[in-house]
Enzyme design. Structure first.
Site: not given
Length: 604
Positions: A208, A238, A251, A324
């Site tokens: 990413r 980000k 996460h 986020d």
């Protein structure tokens, strides 16, 4: 209701048209115009109730393809998670300032439906006591993170663009992607990723990121910011202050970054500085701990020294700061869900993204303002930034989109052709013993394609093995395909070896090969047959260091259709491999030594 919405919208347009025009003008406009726009937006804020102000801060998920008539299962999911049945009810009850779309929430079935959903959401936003349009957002990074698939145009992901190294390609990809999002009513994209990926074990950023070179990443970030925003979509850099050097997925846990302040300045800061210099509309925070930047070791999302002290004051950024997702474990580890949104605002955030319990978060902020923990003046600062952005994007003038606009912009022939051309420049050739590639369909007409078939991102129409096989078939080869999975069993490996009999070459898609992965056994067993093996790393380019026996290796950085089709054209000699590694590949037996450096890549 329709009459009320129309009347409210007319009132809103009268109040805020000048604000929109002022916010949309460039630096050559007079200071008076900017001041006039802010005065009008302040006037709008002054008419909001406290509940409406608090609502403007929240960007929330909602299930369903329609704002007013979702499927029963989606209505039930909304009732269970949010306490309302529809997006319209969510907006009416909580006055939210934004909605985020997800494919798993059934928001993104197809472009016309997305446009209709966006229009329904905007109608609901203009049909409330103080009518304000919503800012609709999405994670459409491209590559492995995309919420909208075909027929929209899917571009190569960040690391693939990093391999191409072309700022013009990066800008064009973002402008095309942004124009399609805007046509569907989505005006804030949570891209580009500005993290510098220097840790091969990073489980959450990886491909990413544009790469491991801070200056190269900075240039590509700035290019994408300009591309998205030229298309009328707010870009979002980000994850500040930089999520590239971690082995923990935020996460599921709270990552800790051990960079010194000097290391942060040299490694993590340049892409964010470049984004600010490029006029970035929004910046997303990271749920990470960086002790060198905040001795209290609060997650950056909740850290005033990081968000106000560094981002606002040191980097001079006065745009929108969005958290986020507040449902991620990284931000919930140290404080409860009722304290997280309050602390995020006190740290310097403006938009509060996707809390796990909206009622709890919304009421917590409301209580904090009523008790004086957060002043109403501080609340108004964030609301003004949010409204300025909405005005800049023209949402006060006209927030609606049309099917005709979708048809003119989304998945057009020129956009798809551009995606293919850009993808060809990203494919990286790492190994080509004996000049095996390109394969000549006259000399090696019969191919076997096997390999990993991970869960598909939205940019895929099927498993990567099948996609590669189809693309090679269309290029004139006779192809047999066999999915062996990310952890092939002994029986599946035997089946692949048997299928290789009589083939002229074998193409193996590999996916995140580890030291213990049975993908290594698959490749070595196939190589032992004597049939030439070509491996294609369909995610991380590090696979090549853990494999042996293959004659050629390509890296595609993702397994979306556009990148796999490009790889097939490279294999067949219909395109030249032009990509260069944007990250180093270390040796598997000695990670302190580099096998392939940044900038490495073969061609023919």
């Amino acid at each position: 209701m329709h009459h009320r919405a129309t009347t409210s919208r007319r009132t809103l347009l009268t109040v805020t048209a000048a604000a929109a025009a002022a916010a949309a003008t460039g630096a050559t406009a007079s200071a008076h115009a900017g001041a006039s726009g802010d005065r009008r937006l302040h006037g709008l804020i002054s008419r909001m109730s406290l509940e409406e102000k608090v609502g403007q801060l929240f960007v929330m998920r909602v299930y369903g393809h329609s704002a007013t008539a979702p499927d029963q299962a989606d209505a039930d999911a909304n009732l269970k998670e949010i306490g309302v049945r529809t997006a319209a009810e969510l907006i009416a009850r909580y006055h939210v300032g934004g909605i985020i779309y997800f494919s798993w929430a059934h928001n993104t079935r197809e472009p016309h439906q997305i446009a209709d959903l966006s229009n329904g959401i905007q109608r609901a936003g203009l049909d409330r006591p103080t009518p304000v349009p919503l800012l609709i957002s999405i994670d459409q990074e491209h590559g492995i993170v995309a919420r909208i698939g075909e027929p929209a145009t899917l571009m190569p992901g960040a690391m693939a663009l990093g391999a191409a190294g072309s700022r013009s390609d990066a800008r064009r990809a973002a402008r095309i992607a942004g124009s399609e999002l805007a046509a569907m009513g989505i005006r804030q994209n949570y891209a580009p990723v500005a993290d510098v990926n220097v840790n091969p074990a990073n489980p959450v950023i990886g491909v990413r990121s544009f790469g491991a070179d801070p200056q190269a990443v900075a240039g590509l970030v700035a290019a994408q910011v300009r591309g998205y925003q030229a298309a009328g979509v707010a870009a979002t850099a980000k994850h500040f202050p930089g999520h590239g050097d971690t082995e923990t997925d935020s996460h599921y846990g709270l990552p800790r970054i051990g960079h010194t302040r000097a290391q942060w300045e040299a490694l993590d800061a340049p892409p964010f500085r470049a984004a600010v210099a490029a006029g970035i509309d929004s910046i997303m925070t990271a749920h990470i701990v960086v002790p060198a930047l905040d001795a209290a070791e609060d997650p950056a999302t909740l850290s005033r020294p990081i968000l106000t002290g560094i981002l606002r004051e040191r980097l001079g950024y006065d745009g929108v700061v969005v958290t986020d997702s507040l449902g991620m474990e990284g931000v919930r580890t140290k404080y409860g869900d009722d304290r997280v949104p309050v602390l995020a605002l006190k740290a310097g955030c403006d938009q509060l993204l996707n809390p796990p319990d909206l009622a709890l978060a919304w009421n917590a902020v409301l209580r904090a303002v009523r008790s004086g923990e957060i002043s109403e003046a501080r609340l108004d600062e964030s609301i003004l930034r949010i409204l300025r952005l909405k005005a800049k994007l023209g949402l006060f003038r006209d927030p609606y989109v049309s099917h005709e606009g979708v048809d003119r912009a989304v998945g057009t022939r020129s956009h798809l052709a551009a995606a293919d051309r850009i993808a060809e420049r990203t494919t990286t050739l790492l190994l080509n013993d004996g000049g095996l590639l390109p394969l000549d369909r006259r000399e090696r007409p019969n191919l076997l394609v096997v390999g990993a078939d991970p869960a598909s991102p939205s940019g895929t129409t099927g498993p990567p093995t099948a996609t590669l096989a189809t693309a090679l078939t269309e290029l004139g080869f006779t192809v047999a395909a066999l999915s062996t999975g990310t952890a092939p069993s002994a029986a599946r490996i035997d089946e692949a070896v048997a299928a290789s009999a009589g083939k002229d070459a074998i193409v193996v898609g590999t996916y995140n090969v580890s030291a213990t992965s049975t993908q290594r056994t698959l490749v070595s067993r196939l190589a032992a047959t004597g049939v030439p093996v070509v491996t294609v790393a369909i995610r991380n380019p590090y696979d090549v260091a853990r494999l042996g026996g293959q004659r050629a290796t390509l890296a595609t950085y993702s397994w979306t259709d556009v990148e796999l089709r490009a790889a097939a054209r490279v294999i067949a000699g219909r395109a030249r491999p032009e990509g260069r590694l944007p990250v180093p590949v270390q040796r598997a037996d000695d990670p302190t030594r580099v096998l392939y450096p940044v900038g490495y890549g073969l061609t023919y």
